[in-house]
Motif scaffolding. Structure first.
Motif, PDB file in Angstrom:
ATOM      1  N   ASP A   1      -5.870  32.705 -13.829  1.00  0.00           N
ATOM      2  CA  ASP A   1      -4.883  33.107 -13.085  1.00  0.00           C
ATOM      3  C   ASP A   1      -3.979  32.159 -13.414  1.00  0.00           C
ATOM      4  OD1 ASP A   1      -2.554  35.233 -12.846  1.00  0.00           O
ATOM      5  OD2 ASP A   1      -3.614  35.800 -11.030  1.00  0.00           O
ATOM      6  N   LEU A   2      -2.738  31.572 -13.716  1.00  0.00           N
ATOM      7  CA  LEU A   2      -2.230  30.234 -13.737  1.00  0.00           C
ATOM      8  C   LEU A   2      -0.985  31.085 -12.499  1.00  0.00           C
ATOM      9  CD1 LEU A   2      -2.672  29.681 -17.652  1.00  0.00           C
ATOM     10  CD2 LEU A   2      -3.500  28.399 -15.318  1.00  0.00           C
ATOM     11  N   SER A   3      -0.697  29.232 -12.323  1.00  0.00           N
ATOM     12  CA  SER A   3       1.050  29.541 -11.281  1.00  0.00           C
ATOM     13  C   SER A   3       2.260  29.748 -12.917  1.00  0.00           C
ATOM     14  CB  SER A   3       0.961  28.231 -11.076  1.00  0.00           C
ATOM     15  OG  SER A   3       1.590  26.794 -11.453  1.00  0.00           O
ATOM     16  N   PRO A   4       3.659  29.751 -12.232  1.00  0.00           N
ATOM     17  CA  PRO A   4       4.017  30.534 -13.637  1.00  0.00           C
ATOM     18  C   PRO A   4       5.063  28.685 -13.977  1.00  0.00           C
ATOM     19  CG  PRO A   4       5.096  31.880 -11.586  1.00  0.00           C
ATOM     20  CD  PRO A   4       3.919  30.746 -11.041  1.00  0.00           C
ATOM     21  N   ALA A   5       4.651  27.432 -13.092  1.00  0.00           N
ATOM     22  CA  ALA A   5       5.218  26.880 -13.860  1.00  0.00           C
ATOM     23  C   ALA A   5       3.787  26.193 -15.055  1.00  0.00           C
ATOM     24  CB  ALA A   5       5.392  25.471 -12.587  1.00  0.00           C
ATOM     25  N   ALA A   6       2.877  26.837 -14.726  1.00  0.00           N
ATOM     26  CA  ALA A   6       1.586  26.017 -15.634  1.00  0.00           C
ATOM     27  C   ALA A   6       1.816  27.540 -16.722  1.00  0.00           C
ATOM     28  CB  ALA A   6      -0.081  26.427 -14.638  1.00  0.00           C
ATOM     29  N   PHE A   7       2.008  28.761 -16.056  1.00  0.00           N
ATOM     30  CA  PHE A   7       1.634  29.435 -17.547  1.00  0.00           C
ATOM     31  C   PHE A   7       2.951  29.487 -18.684  1.00  0.00           C
ATOM     32  CE2 PHE A   7       2.714  33.186 -19.769  1.00  0.00           C
ATOM     33  CZ  PHE A   7       1.817  34.211 -19.968  1.00  0.00           C
ATOM     34  N   LYS A   8       3.956  28.482 -18.086  1.00  0.00           N
ATOM     35  CA  LYS A   8       5.119  28.069 -18.541  1.00  0.00           C
ATOM     36  C   LYS A   8       5.261  27.251 -20.091  1.00  0.00           C
ATOM     37  CE  LYS A   8       8.690  28.792 -15.372  1.00  0.00           C
ATOM     38  NZ  LYS A   8      10.209  28.730 -14.861  1.00  0.00           N
ATOM     39  N   LYS A   9       4.135  26.446 -19.629  1.00  0.00           N
ATOM     40  CA  LYS A   9       3.833  24.882 -19.963  1.00  0.00           C
ATOM     41  C   LYS A   9       2.944  25.323 -21.742  1.00  0.00           C
ATOM     42  CE  LYS A   9       4.443  21.109 -17.957  1.00  0.00           C
ATOM     43  NZ  LYS A   9       5.123  20.524 -18.263  1.00  0.00           N
ATOM     44  N   LEU A  10       2.177  26.570 -22.186  1.00  0.00           N
ATOM     45  CA  LEU A  10       1.854  27.614 -22.432  1.00  0.00           C
ATOM     46  C   LEU A  10       2.418  28.192 -23.328  1.00  0.00           C
ATOM     47  CD1 LEU A  10      -1.944  28.136 -21.056  1.00  0.00           C
ATOM     48  CD2 LEU A  10      -0.629  25.625 -22.276  1.00  0.00           C
ATOM     49  N   ALA A  11       3.660  29.220 -22.401  1.00  0.00           N
ATOM     50  CA  ALA A  11       4.314  30.452 -22.673  1.00  0.00           C
ATOM     51  C   ALA A  11       5.049  31.019 -22.273  1.00  0.00           C
ATOM     52  CB  ALA A  11       3.132  31.748 -23.246  1.00  0.00           C
ATOM     53  N   PRO A  12       6.236  31.777 -22.376  1.00  0.00           N
ATOM     54  CA  PRO A  12       6.688  32.279 -21.979  1.00  0.00           C
ATOM     55  C   PRO A  12       6.089  33.142 -21.072  1.00  0.00           C
ATOM     56  CG  PRO A  12       7.578  32.552 -24.386  1.00  0.00           C
ATOM     57  CD  PRO A  12       6.893  32.129 -23.991  1.00  0.00           C
ATOM     58  N   LEU A  13       7.403  32.885 -19.588  1.00  0.00           N
ATOM     59  CA  LEU A  13       6.167  33.911 -18.963  1.00  0.00           C
ATOM     60  C   LEU A  13       6.288  35.702 -19.231  1.00  0.00           C
ATOM     61  CD1 LEU A  13       7.895  33.245 -15.457  1.00  0.00           C
ATOM     62  CD2 LEU A  13       5.285  32.577 -16.318  1.00  0.00           C
ATOM     63  N   ASP A  14       7.462  36.123 -20.416  1.00  0.00           N
ATOM     64  CA  ASP A  14       7.586  37.329 -20.342  1.00  0.00           C
ATOM     65  C   ASP A  14       6.244  38.047 -21.457  1.00  0.00           C
ATOM     66  OD1 ASP A  14       8.788  36.165 -22.456  1.00  0.00           O
ATOM     67  OD2 ASP A  14      10.191  36.914 -22.745  1.00  0.00           O
ATOM     68  N   LYS A  15       5.330  36.750 -21.670  1.00  0.00           N
ATOM     69  CA  LYS A  15       4.426  36.984 -22.948  1.00  0.00           C
ATOM     70  C   LYS A  15       3.420  38.032 -21.981  1.00  0.00           C
ATOM     71  CE  LYS A  15       3.158  35.489 -26.723  1.00  0.00           C
ATOM     72  NZ  LYS A  15       2.767  36.315 -27.947  1.00  0.00           N
ATOM     73  N   GLY A  16       3.406  37.288 -20.467  1.00  0.00           N
ATOM     74  CA  GLY A  16       2.319  38.204 -19.414  1.00  0.00           C
ATOM     75  C   GLY A  16       0.765  38.110 -19.397  1.00  0.00           C
ATOM     76  N   ARG A  17       0.670  37.853 -20.779  1.00  0.00           N
ATOM     77  CA  ARG A  17      -1.104  37.581 -20.249  1.00  0.00           C
ATOM     78  C   ARG A  17      -1.303  37.120 -21.943  1.00  0.00           C
ATOM     79  NH1 ARG A  17      -6.042  39.570 -18.128  1.00  0.00           N
ATOM     80  NH2 ARG A  17      -4.632  41.538 -17.216  1.00  0.00           N
TER      81      ARG A  17
END
Length: 117
Positions: free
Chosen positions: A93-109
Motif C-alpha cells: 500500500d503506497l502513499s499517493p505520491a509514491a503511487f503517482k510516480k508509477l501510475a495515475p491514482l484513478d488506476k487504483g490497483r
C-alpha cells in the motif's frame, strides 16, 4: 560421529530469514492516505512511503527500510512506515505520491514487482 540436527535446522532458519530480504516480490499495489503509521511516525500524502502486509511487516522488523517498486518501466523508492493488514501476501500500500510516480491514482490497483533495498 554426533550430528547436532537441531543446531543445523536453527542455522538454516536464520539463513533463510536473512536472505528473504534479497528476493523480488510480485503483487498488487494500492494507495492509502497516511497519518500515524505502525512504525510510530507521522507521514503525509506527499511522502514516498509504503505499508507492507502483516507477514512482510514482521512486527516492525522492516520499519525505516527502503523498497524499490517497479511498474511499466517506472520505479519509485519508498520507505516502510506502516503495516497493511488487509494486503495480500506480496501486496503493498503506497502513499499517493509514491503511487503517482508509477501510475495515475484513478488506476487504483496495479500489479508491481518490488524488493527491499
Amino acid at each position: 560421529m554426533y550430528i547436532d540436527y537441531e543446531r543445523i535446522i536453527a542455522a538454516m532458519a536464520v539463513m533463510s530469514a536473512a536472505t528473504a530480504d534479497f528476493f523480488s516480490y510480485k503483487g498488487d499495489a494500492t494507495y492509502f492516505y497516511p497519518g500515524l503509521g505502525a512504525c510510530g511516525g507521522h507521514s503525509t500524502s506527499s511522502d514516498l512511503i509504503v505499508a507492507l502486509n502483516t507477514q512482510k511487516y514482521a512486527n516492525g522488523k522492516h520499519c525505516g527500510k527502503q523498497i524499490a517498486v517497479h511498474y511499466n518501466g517506472k520505479s519509485v523508492d519508498a520507505k516502510v512506515v506502516d503495516e497493511c493488514p488487509g494486503c495480500g501476501s506480496n501486496d503493498i500500500d503506497l502513499s499517493p505520491a509514491a503511487f503517482k510516480k508509477l501510475a495515475p491514482l484513478d488506476k487504483g490497483r496495479i500489479q508491481v514487482t518490488w524488493e527491499f533495498k
